[in-house]
Design a protein around this motif. Structure first.
Motif, mmCIF file in Angstrom:
data_model
loop_
_atom_site.group_PDB
_atom_site.id
_atom_site.type_symbol
_atom_site.label_atom_id
_atom_site.label_comp_id
_atom_site.label_asym_id
_atom_site.label_seq_id
_atom_site.Cartn_x
_atom_site.Cartn_y
_atom_site.Cartn_z
ATOM 1 N N MET A 24 44.285 12.082 0.443
ATOM 2 C CA MET A 24 43.804 13.307 1.077
ATOM 3 C C MET A 24 44.960 14.101 1.685
ATOM 4 S SD MET A 24 40.918 14.693 1.328
ATOM 5 C CE MET A 24 39.947 15.819 2.216
ATOM 6 N N THR A 25 45.992 13.391 2.110
ATOM 7 C CA THR A 25 47.154 14.073 2.675
ATOM 8 C C THR A 25 47.838 14.927 1.612
ATOM 9 O OG1 THR A 25 47.473 12.182 4.114
ATOM 10 C CG2 THR A 25 49.295 13.707 3.941
ATOM 11 N N LYS A 26 47.861 14.452 0.386
ATOM 12 C CA LYS A 26 48.467 15.197 -0.704
ATOM 13 C C LYS A 26 47.711 16.512 -0.945
ATOM 14 C CE LYS A 26 50.730 13.467 -4.772
ATOM 15 N NZ LYS A 26 50.665 12.584 -5.915
ATOM 16 N N PHE A 27 46.394 16.457 -0.843
ATOM 17 C CA PHE A 27 45.573 17.647 -1.026
ATOM 18 C C PHE A 27 45.926 18.706 0.014
ATOM 19 C CE2 PHE A 27 41.748 19.971 0.302
ATOM 20 C CZ PHE A 27 41.496 20.669 -0.871
ATOM 21 N N TRP A 28 45.969 18.333 1.280
ATOM 22 C CA TRP A 28 46.258 19.307 2.338
ATOM 23 C C TRP A 28 47.697 19.800 2.263
ATOM 24 C CZ3 TRP A 28 42.384 21.694 4.015
ATOM 25 C CH2 TRP A 28 41.154 21.053 4.160
ATOM 26 N N ASN A 29 48.575 18.962 1.760
ATOM 27 C CA ASN A 29 49.960 19.391 1.563
ATOM 28 C C ASN A 29 50.026 20.487 0.497
ATOM 29 O OD1 ASN A 29 52.717 19.492 1.759
ATOM 30 N ND2 ASN A 29 53.068 17.693 0.489
#
Length: 65
Positions: free
Chosen positions: A1-6
């Motif tokens: 999910m962190t990759k998505f927001w990045n």
């Protein structure tokens, strides 16, 4: 999910670069035409006519008198 927001946080920078690139490539050809004296008058007339026609179309579409 962190990759998505990045990836989402990088989108405004990408959008700005695409828009800037579009305008730079579009106006570069117009500026190149304006450098030549024999094409300067024709290019200026075409730009003025295009601007006037777009103004008339937008006024008609928006109902502005």
């Amino acid at each position: 999910m962190t990759k998505f927001w990045n990836n989402i946080s990088k989108f405004p920078r990408f959008l700005f670069s695409v828009i800037a690139g579009f305008f730079l490539t579009t106006f570069y050809t117009i500026f190149e035409l304006l450098k030549e004296k024999n094409k300067r008058l024709i290019t200026s007339i075409i730009i003025i006519i295009f601007t006037c026609i777009m103004g008339l179309i937008l006024r008609q579409m928006l109902g502005i008198k």
